[in-house]
Design an enzyme around this catalytic site. Structure first.
Site, PDB file in Angstrom:
ATOM      1  N   ARG A 154      59.041   7.260  -4.762  1.00 52.69           N
ATOM      2  CA  ARG A 154      59.950   6.139  -4.542  1.00 52.69           C
ATOM      3  C   ARG A 154      61.301   6.479  -5.168  1.00 52.69           C
ATOM      4  O   ARG A 154      61.396   7.299  -6.066  1.00 52.69           O
ATOM      5  CB  ARG A 154      59.386   4.861  -5.166  1.00 52.69           C
ATOM      6  CG  ARG A 154      58.026   4.440  -4.606  1.00 52.69           C
ATOM      7  CD  ARG A 154      57.504   3.222  -5.349  1.00 52.69           C
ATOM      8  NE  ARG A 154      56.203   2.790  -4.819  1.00 52.69           N
ATOM      9  CZ  ARG A 154      55.020   3.199  -5.277  1.00 52.69           C
ATOM     10  NH1 ARG A 154      54.975   4.078  -6.280  1.00 52.69           N
ATOM     11  NH2 ARG A 154      53.898   2.766  -4.745  1.00 52.69           N
ATOM     12  N   LYS A 178      56.516   2.407 -10.380  1.00 48.36           N
ATOM     13  CA  LYS A 178      55.843   1.188  -9.952  1.00 48.36           C
ATOM     14  C   LYS A 178      54.393   1.212 -10.420  1.00 48.36           C
ATOM     15  O   LYS A 178      53.757   2.261 -10.476  1.00 48.36           O
ATOM     16  CB  LYS A 178      55.901   1.072  -8.418  1.00 48.36           C
ATOM     17  CG  LYS A 178      55.463  -0.274  -7.885  1.00 48.36           C
ATOM     18  CD  LYS A 178      55.690  -0.335  -6.389  1.00 48.36           C
ATOM     19  CE  LYS A 178      55.281  -1.689  -5.834  1.00 48.36           C
ATOM     20  NZ  LYS A 178      55.508  -1.769  -4.379  1.00 48.36           N
ATOM     21  N   HIS A 209      63.109   5.147   1.769  1.00 50.05           N
ATOM     22  CA  HIS A 209      61.799   4.714   2.265  1.00 50.05           C
ATOM     23  C   HIS A 209      61.416   5.468   3.537  1.00 50.05           C
ATOM     24  O   HIS A 209      60.243   5.788   3.756  1.00 50.05           O
ATOM     25  CB  HIS A 209      61.819   3.208   2.534  1.00 50.05           C
ATOM     26  CG  HIS A 209      60.459   2.607   2.635  1.00 50.05           C
ATOM     27  ND1 HIS A 209      59.577   2.553   1.568  1.00 50.05           N
ATOM     28  CD2 HIS A 209      59.807   2.037   3.677  1.00 50.05           C
ATOM     29  CE1 HIS A 209      58.456   1.974   1.959  1.00 50.05           C
ATOM     30  NE2 HIS A 209      58.565   1.657   3.222  1.00 50.05           N
ATOM     31  N   ARG A 237      60.017   8.724   2.469  1.00 48.42           N
ATOM     32  CA  ARG A 237      58.619   8.587   2.024  1.00 48.42           C
ATOM     33  C   ARG A 237      57.669   8.574   3.221  1.00 48.42           C
ATOM     34  O   ARG A 237      56.600   9.192   3.200  1.00 48.42           O
ATOM     35  CB  ARG A 237      58.455   7.292   1.222  1.00 48.42           C
ATOM     36  CG  ARG A 237      58.551   7.491  -0.281  1.00 48.42           C
ATOM     37  CD  ARG A 237      58.593   6.194  -1.021  1.00 48.42           C
ATOM     38  NE  ARG A 237      57.393   5.378  -0.954  1.00 48.42           N
ATOM     39  CZ  ARG A 237      56.283   5.584  -1.650  1.00 48.42           C
ATOM     40  NH1 ARG A 237      56.187   6.628  -2.447  1.00 48.42           N
ATOM     41  NH2 ARG A 237      55.257   4.747  -1.573  1.00 48.42           N
ATOM     42  N   HIS A 244      49.931   4.490  -3.665  1.00 43.69           N
ATOM     43  CA  HIS A 244      49.529   3.205  -3.098  1.00 43.69           C
ATOM     44  C   HIS A 244      48.253   2.697  -3.763  1.00 43.69           C
ATOM     45  O   HIS A 244      47.313   3.471  -3.957  1.00 43.69           O
ATOM     46  CB  HIS A 244      49.276   3.330  -1.585  1.00 43.69           C
ATOM     47  CG  HIS A 244      50.527   3.453  -0.785  1.00 43.69           C
ATOM     48  ND1 HIS A 244      50.550   4.013   0.485  1.00 43.69           N
ATOM     49  CD2 HIS A 244      51.807   3.095  -1.053  1.00 43.69           C
ATOM     50  CE1 HIS A 244      51.779   3.984   0.945  1.00 43.69           C
ATOM     51  NE2 HIS A 244      52.555   3.435   0.042  1.00 43.69           N
ATOM     52  N   TYR A 275      51.885   2.944   6.793  1.00 49.75           N
ATOM     53  CA  TYR A 275      52.938   3.959   6.713  1.00 49.75           C
ATOM     54  C   TYR A 275      52.800   4.963   7.852  1.00 49.75           C
ATOM     55  O   TYR A 275      53.778   5.414   8.434  1.00 49.75           O
ATOM     56  CB  TYR A 275      52.816   4.720   5.384  1.00 49.75           C
ATOM     57  CG  TYR A 275      53.696   4.204   4.276  1.00 49.75           C
ATOM     58  CD1 TYR A 275      53.757   2.845   3.973  1.00 49.75           C
ATOM     59  CD2 TYR A 275      54.454   5.073   3.514  1.00 49.75           C
ATOM     60  CE1 TYR A 275      54.542   2.376   2.945  1.00 49.75           C
ATOM     61  CE2 TYR A 275      55.246   4.618   2.476  1.00 49.75           C
ATOM     62  CZ  TYR A 275      55.287   3.265   2.193  1.00 49.75           C
ATOM     63  OH  TYR A 275      56.072   2.818   1.179  1.00 49.75           O
TER      64      TYR A 275
END
Length: 372
Positions: free
Chosen positions: A203, A238, A308, A311, A334, A343
């Site tokens: 990220r 995260k 994003h 990613r 995740h 995704y």
């Protein structure tokens, strides 16, 4: 004109958020106390910032009714439900944005703001037991009996007014697009940043949080994600997670070139990505600066590229290379594999392809011709 404003105050590396009444110029105490509580509870600055704006918007909504937060408890169930549904519609109409702002307000964003408001109400209840509980958040119970006759108590929240969230449709970057943007970059810092996101799947907050003195295994070309609370650029991993990713030999050589090119600026701090010009030269690079750079690249190349999208590019390239879903999930950080599947967008394309292949091999599985 808005009555309430979100303001910040920094103490060392800790940023506090509070809400000010622009009419009286006083701090609105209870919401500000709640925001301080969230910082003390180690919530990320971005999480607290969103909560601050959510509560600020809600106070504006209450001003228009008019009503005080405590008065909401006096409403019956239906009126409370209408009250919070009305707040969602007020947000959806863009009443919380600046005048003439025509950007689309997504349902998921409205729902997230309301969830922050509900958390504030739960904080209010913990501070004053006399308030009781919001009726729309009270838990309802009913008994269910399964196939073997065992009773089970089921609990569910009564509020059903959330808007249906739209599916986030972010396409993965294309390989040729990445090459074009890399060629259009005017410095090796921006090129290295894009390369490392594309090769690690990190990220944007994670890649900007990389400490080149501790997070890089130079011998094995490994980049690590570590959770830290005190990053100068307010980035953090995260879910407070830790993981590693290997980069290619060519990108590693480019990394070494970058470290040599900006050695004089880098040696005064520990972050890999820094500002390389202007009055902030040598200071850690922030997320907003990355998006500003990508906007400049879009004007230059016509290519819309975001971290994003890189990613998702990483995920789809690994899928095509034969990586198992569990490996891709772990690489992306995740919590749930369903997120990884979204995704990859494999449900539609690969499911149809797999179904066609299955029936091609098993066309007479049920002996349908004999039934005709």
């Amino acid at each position: 004109m808005r009555r309430y404003e979100v303001e910040t105050l920094s103490e060392g590396k800790v940023k506090y958020f509070f809400i000010r009444d622009c009419d009286t110029m006083e701090i609105v105490l209870l919401p500000s106390k709640y925001l301080k509580h969230k910082i003390k509870a180690n919530r990320s600055p971005n999480t607290v910032k969103r909560a601050a704006f959510a509560i600020c918007y809600y106070l504006e909504y209450l001003k228009e009714i008019p009503m005080e937060p405590e008065q909401v408890y006096e409403l019956n169930f239906e009126s409370q439900n209408d009250h919070f549904t009305g707040f969602l519609q007020w947000l959806k109409a863009g009443n919380h944005t600046k005048e003439n702002n025509l950007r689309v307000i997504h349902n998921g964003t409205c729902n997230a703001y309301l969830e922050d408001v509900f958390r504030f109400y739960l904080f209010m209840e913990s501070m004053d037991e006399r308030l009781g509980s919001l009726k729309v958040l009270s838990y309802s119970y009913h008994m269910a009996v399964n196939a073997v006759g065992v009773q089970k108590k089921l609990r569910f929240q009564a509020f059903k007014g959330y808007m249906k969230a739209e599916e986030r449709d972010v396409r993965p970057a294309e390989h040729e697009e990445i090459i074009q943007v890399l060629q259009a970059c005017t410095n090796c810092r921006d090129q290295l940043l894009l390369l490392m996101i594309a090769e690690t799947g990190f990220r944007i907050g994670e890649i900007l949080g990389v400490d080149y003195t501790h997070d890089i295994d130079y011998q094995n070309r490994m980049i690590g994600v570590y959770f830290r609370e005190d990053n100068d650029n307010e980035t953090r991993a995260k879910n407070a997670e830790y993981r590693k990713a290997r980069i290619s030999e060519e990108t590693f050589e480019f990394l070494m070139y970058y470290l040599a090119e900006y050695r004089e600026l880098l040696q005064h701090q520990r972050f890999l990505f820094i500002n390389i010009a202007g009055k902030n030269a040598g200071q850690p690079l922030k997320v907003d600066s990355v998006y500003d750079m990508l906007k400049r690249m879009e004007k230059k190349t016509g290519i819309d590229l975001t971290p994003h999208m890189l990613r998702r590019y990483f995920a789809n390239m690994r899928r095509k290379a034969g990586w198992r879903l569990e490996l891709i999930q772990q690489a992306l950080g995740h919590k749930h594999i369903d997120t990884t599947i979204r995704y990859l967008k494999i449900v539609d394309d690969e499911l149809i392809e797999a179904s066609e292949e299955f029936y091609a091999r098993n066309s007479s599985l049920y002996g349908v011709k004999e039934l005709l």
